[in-house]
Design a protein around this motif. Structure first.
Motif, short mmCIF file in Angstrom:
data_model
loop_
_atom_site.label_atom_id
_atom_site.label_comp_id
_atom_site.label_asym_id
_atom_site.label_seq_id
_atom_site.Cartn_x
_atom_site.Cartn_y
_atom_site.Cartn_z
N MET A 154 0.84 -1.20 0.00
CA MET A 154 0.00 0.00 0.00
C MET A 154 0.87 1.25 0.00
N ALA A 155 0.54 2.24 -0.83
CA ALA A 155 1.31 3.48 -0.88
C ALA A 155 1.29 4.14 0.50
N ARG A 156 2.42 4.62 0.91
CA ARG A 156 2.46 5.27 2.22
C ARG A 156 3.41 6.46 2.10
N THR A 157 2.91 7.65 2.36
CA THR A 157 3.75 8.83 2.29
C THR A 157 4.55 8.93 3.57
N THR A 158 5.86 9.08 3.44
CA THR A 158 6.65 9.25 4.66
C THR A 158 6.65 10.72 5.04
N GLY A 159 7.20 11.01 6.20
CA GLY A 159 7.25 12.41 6.64
C GLY A 159 6.02 12.75 7.45
N SER A 160 6.12 13.75 8.30
CA SER A 160 5.08 13.99 9.29
C SER A 160 3.78 14.51 8.69
N ASP A 161 3.83 15.29 7.60
CA ASP A 161 2.58 15.75 6.99
C ASP A 161 1.74 14.57 6.51
N THR A 169 -1.86 13.27 7.86
CA THR A 169 -3.03 13.12 6.99
C THR A 169 -3.59 11.71 7.07
N GLU A 170 -2.68 10.73 7.05
CA GLU A 170 -3.16 9.35 7.10
C GLU A 170 -3.90 9.08 8.42
N ALA A 171 -3.36 9.59 9.50
CA ALA A 171 -4.02 9.41 10.80
C ALA A 171 -5.39 10.08 10.80
N ALA A 172 -5.47 11.27 10.18
CA ALA A 172 -6.75 11.99 10.11
C ALA A 172 -7.76 11.21 9.27
N ALA A 214 -11.28 9.80 10.74
CA ALA A 214 -12.54 10.24 10.13
C ALA A 214 -13.29 9.05 9.54
N ALA A 215 -12.54 8.11 8.97
CA ALA A 215 -13.20 6.93 8.38
C ALA A 215 -13.90 6.12 9.46
N ALA A 216 -13.21 5.89 10.57
CA ALA A 216 -13.84 5.11 11.65
C ALA A 216 -15.11 5.80 12.14
N THR A 217 -15.06 7.12 12.25
CA THR A 217 -16.22 7.88 12.72
C THR A 217 -17.37 7.79 11.72
N LEU A 218 -17.06 8.00 10.43
CA LEU A 218 -18.11 7.96 9.40
C LEU A 218 -18.71 6.56 9.26
N ILE A 219 -17.86 5.54 9.30
CA ILE A 219 -18.37 4.17 9.17
C ILE A 219 -19.23 3.82 10.38
N ALA A 220 -18.79 4.22 11.57
CA ALA A 220 -19.58 3.93 12.76
C ALA A 220 -20.93 4.64 12.69
N VAL A 280 -12.10 15.16 5.89
CA VAL A 280 -10.70 15.38 6.28
C VAL A 280 -10.19 16.72 5.74
N GLY A 281 -10.85 17.19 4.66
CA GLY A 281 -10.41 18.45 4.06
C GLY A 281 -9.30 18.26 3.04
N VAL A 282 -9.34 17.14 2.31
CA VAL A 282 -8.37 16.91 1.22
C VAL A 282 -9.15 16.55 -0.04
N GLN A 283 -8.45 16.51 -1.19
CA GLN A 283 -9.07 16.05 -2.44
C GLN A 283 -9.22 14.53 -2.37
N ALA A 284 -10.28 14.04 -3.02
CA ALA A 284 -10.49 12.59 -3.02
C ALA A 284 -9.26 11.86 -3.56
N ALA A 285 -8.61 12.44 -4.57
CA ALA A 285 -7.43 11.80 -5.15
C ALA A 285 -6.33 11.58 -4.11
N ALA A 286 -6.23 12.48 -3.15
CA ALA A 286 -5.19 12.36 -2.12
C ALA A 286 -5.41 11.11 -1.26
N LEU A 287 -6.68 10.77 -1.03
CA LEU A 287 -6.97 9.58 -0.22
C LEU A 287 -6.37 8.33 -0.83
N TYR A 288 -6.43 8.28 -2.17
CA TYR A 288 -6.00 7.06 -2.86
C TYR A 288 -4.50 6.84 -2.76
N ARG A 289 -3.75 7.88 -2.38
CA ARG A 289 -2.31 7.68 -2.13
C ARG A 289 -2.13 6.80 -0.89
#
Lengths: 216, 216
Positions: free
Chosen positions: B1-8, B12-15, B19-25, B41-50
């Motif tokens: 699975m793609a995983r962006t390194t670095g704190s940003d 984002t991944e943690a956010a 948010a996913a757990a909250t929405l699914i629940a 989360v406040g990102v573009q849908a395309a960003a999620l797919y990263r």
């Protein structure tokens, strides 16, 4: 709510309810559309609205009828005798038998409270509270009579209900254990959990077992 | 699975996960869209797919990480001492504390197995079985040592897990009872349910309480 009399209408309504419980248990209430439900039942979407003007009417009806049926099953199986051990055994037997026979409806009732409007949520929670209150009364009677040993009546009632309802998660008929065997084991665990005052390995234990089996 | 390194990227991944757990629940997995999640989360849908190439990757990651964290928490809290009473008390404490702190993720893990592909369902069920197997071992050790009295190790493990996980349904912090009080009552109920061989009202009972409280 519009209700078509006559057997055709009743059969359709029953088919709608059953298909709805199955679809909601499979996909969740929010994901199910009335169009999808109509296709499943084999009617036009417009026909559904004769029975359930809104999707939430349908959800509410499923939940209300589930709780009413549970309540009625319990009233029918409740012993006239006030003995707390006998009352508790009847509550456990009825709760397990009722839920094992209604996996989808139970799933809907437990999972989809989140999708009810506040007024209807209140109605369903009131029905639930009334049912659980009977269990708390039995526990309290037993504790006051020195038959049960309980730290907290409310917590014990929740623990028992979640333990019993949880049977539907893993139980499958025609596997290792029969419903009767599962129920008997849950009865033994329940009696120990409430500290039923039975001398282990003595005649008193048999007394409780006989009590518990009276309605088997 | 793609995983962006670095704190940003990590933030984002943690956010996204939270948010996913909250929405699914709240709405259920099938009803949640990646578009809705991105907006939350406040990102573009395309960003999620990263982070999560498919919606199911996201669901699987939430469930796998939940089970891994549960397993790790249990390994950390597990006593070195093999005493079954102490082991069982540690299992109960850890299970309740872990789930009370993760209501949404627990909800997702319990409800959305239905939406995993067969391979991934098998992986999650294996992790779950391994965790539950430890409970069954503790119960079996206790029964073989004559400390516990158990009819069916598998049923008892399921009953305990469902009773304990059920706490998240009704428990709210800052209401009538603290987590410590709830846990203590559940410990007492658990020890009675497994027939822990404690003479009621005798010194042996205190011995078990001391055991159970060692890790408080």
């Amino acid at each position: 709510m519009a209700r078509t009399t006559g057997s055709d209408g009743e059969r359709t309504e029953a088919a709608v309810r059953e298909a709805a419980a199955t679809l909601i248990a499979r996909y969740g209430y929010e994901a199910m559309s009335m169009r999808q439900l109509a296709a499943e039942v084999g009617v036009q979407a417009a026909a559904l609205y004769r029975y359930f003007p809104t999707k939430e009417d349908l959800l509410f009806t499923l939940m209300r009828d589930h709780m009413q049926a549970l309540r009625e099953a319990w009233e029918r199986s409740r012993p006239a005798d006030a003995d707390p051990v006998r009352q508790l055994a009847a509550y456990v037997r009825n709760h397990i038998a009722f839920h094992i026979g209604r996996r989808h409806a139970t799933h809907v009732s437990n999972m989809e409270l989140r999708s009810l409007s506040p007024d209807r949520l209140t109605q369903i929670l009131r029905m639930r509270t009334a049912y659980e209150k009977d269990l708390r009364s039995i526990l309290r009677d037993g504790a006051e009579a020195g038959i049960f040993r309980i730290e907290d009546t409310g917590l014990t009632a929740m623990a028992l209900i979640q333990m019993m309802t949880g049977v539907i998660v893993w139980f499958r008929p025609r596997e290792r254990l029969s419903i009767a065997e599962v129920t008997q084991t849950y009865l033994s665990m329940t009696m120990r959990l409430v500290g039923a005052n039975i001398g282990i390995g003595t005649g008193e234990e048999r007394h409780v077992h006989e009590h518990a089996q009276l309605r088997a």
